[in-house]
Design an enzyme around this catalytic site. Structure first.
Site, PDB file in Angstrom:
ATOM      1  N   GLY A   1       1.688 -10.021   4.702  1.00 27.40           N
ATOM      2  CA  GLY A   1       2.744  -8.987   5.441  1.00 27.40           C
ATOM      3  C   GLY A   1       2.355  -8.576   6.883  1.00 27.40           C
ATOM      4  O   GLY A   1       2.323  -9.542   7.909  1.00 27.40           O
TER       5      GLY A   1
ATOM      6  N   ASP B   1       0.860  -1.354   0.040  1.00 25.79           N
ATOM      7  CA  ASP B   1       0.195   0.038   0.008  1.00 25.79           C
ATOM      8  C   ASP B   1       0.977   1.208  -0.075  1.00 25.79           C
ATOM      9  O   ASP B   1       0.566   2.013  -0.775  1.00 25.79           O
ATOM     10  CB  ASP B   1      -0.750   0.038   1.257  1.00 25.79           C
ATOM     11  CG  ASP B   1      -2.076   0.830   1.284  1.00 25.79           C
ATOM     12  OD1 ASP B   1      -2.480   1.294   0.245  1.00 25.79           O
ATOM     13  OD2 ASP B   1      -2.683   0.941   2.290  1.00 25.79           O
TER      14      ASP B   1
END
Ligand code: AR6
Length: 171
Positions: free
Chosen positions: A126, A36
């Site tokens: 993650g 992101d």
């Protein structure tokens, strides 16, 4: 409808060229770390601006886990970023349906857009701590089992370990 070709590469998803690049976002749609952060950094402010517009309109409460929505890809070498929100891993609750939904919904959005090549990261593996083996199985099985006009789904795995876990699913 042709059969989707699944490929695997090791690397940084923000360096990929594809019709659509998928972002492992969070419900706020306003950025974060990992993929992101990298997408917003390299894609530039147009992506955040588009995300803010989504929050100000249809997604006032944010994007629910398992859902997907597209924005511009800004300066990335893609036409769209498809943002999806993976589940946070839980030892006490099976959230595999939500992870599968991320892939299915992203492909649905890709079809709506007319995207033919789509690059996915390993969603939830993650910060959200999903075990890589499970995540890889769910990712590949879901893509294989979803009817789509997308011709190539490319999994872009950042580190060698994740790449190998995904690549073992090939065949
Ligand atoms: N290209 C490809 N893969 C990457 C990259 C990159 N540039 N950077 C990291 N990865 P994560 P999540 C891998 O944490 O688990 C964010 O803060 C990484 O090694 O990006 O779904 C969001 O805002 C891992 O294998 O996503 C959310 O709050 C995989 O991408 C939260 O993290 C996913 O790691 C989402 O967590």
């Amino acid at each position: 409808m042709t059969t989707v070709t699944i490929t695997f590469v090791q690397g940084d998803i923000t360096r990929q060229s594809a019709d659509a690049i998928v972002n492992a976002a969070n419900s706020s749609l306003l950025g974060g770390g990992g993929v992101d952060g990298a997408i917003h950094r390299r894609g530039g402010p147009a992506i955040l601006e588009a995300c803010r517009a989504l929050r100000a309109s249809r997604y006032g409460k944010g994007l629910a886990t398992g859902q997907a929505v597209a924005t511009t890809a800004g300066e990335l070498d893609a036409r769209w970023v498809i943002h999806t929100v993976g589940p946070v891993w839980s030892a006490s609750e099976d959230r595999s349906g939500l992870l599968a939904s991320c892939y299915r919904e992203s492909l649905r959005v890709a079809d709506e857009l007319g995207a033919r090549t789509v690059a996915f990261p390993a969603i939830s593996t993650g910060v959200y701590r999903y075990p890589k083996e499970d995540a890889a199985r769910i990712a590949v099985e879901t893509v294989r089992g979803t009817p789509t006009a997308v011709e190539e789904v490319r999994f872009v795995l950042f580190d060698e370990e994740t790449y190998e876990v995904f690549a073992r699913r090939l065949g």
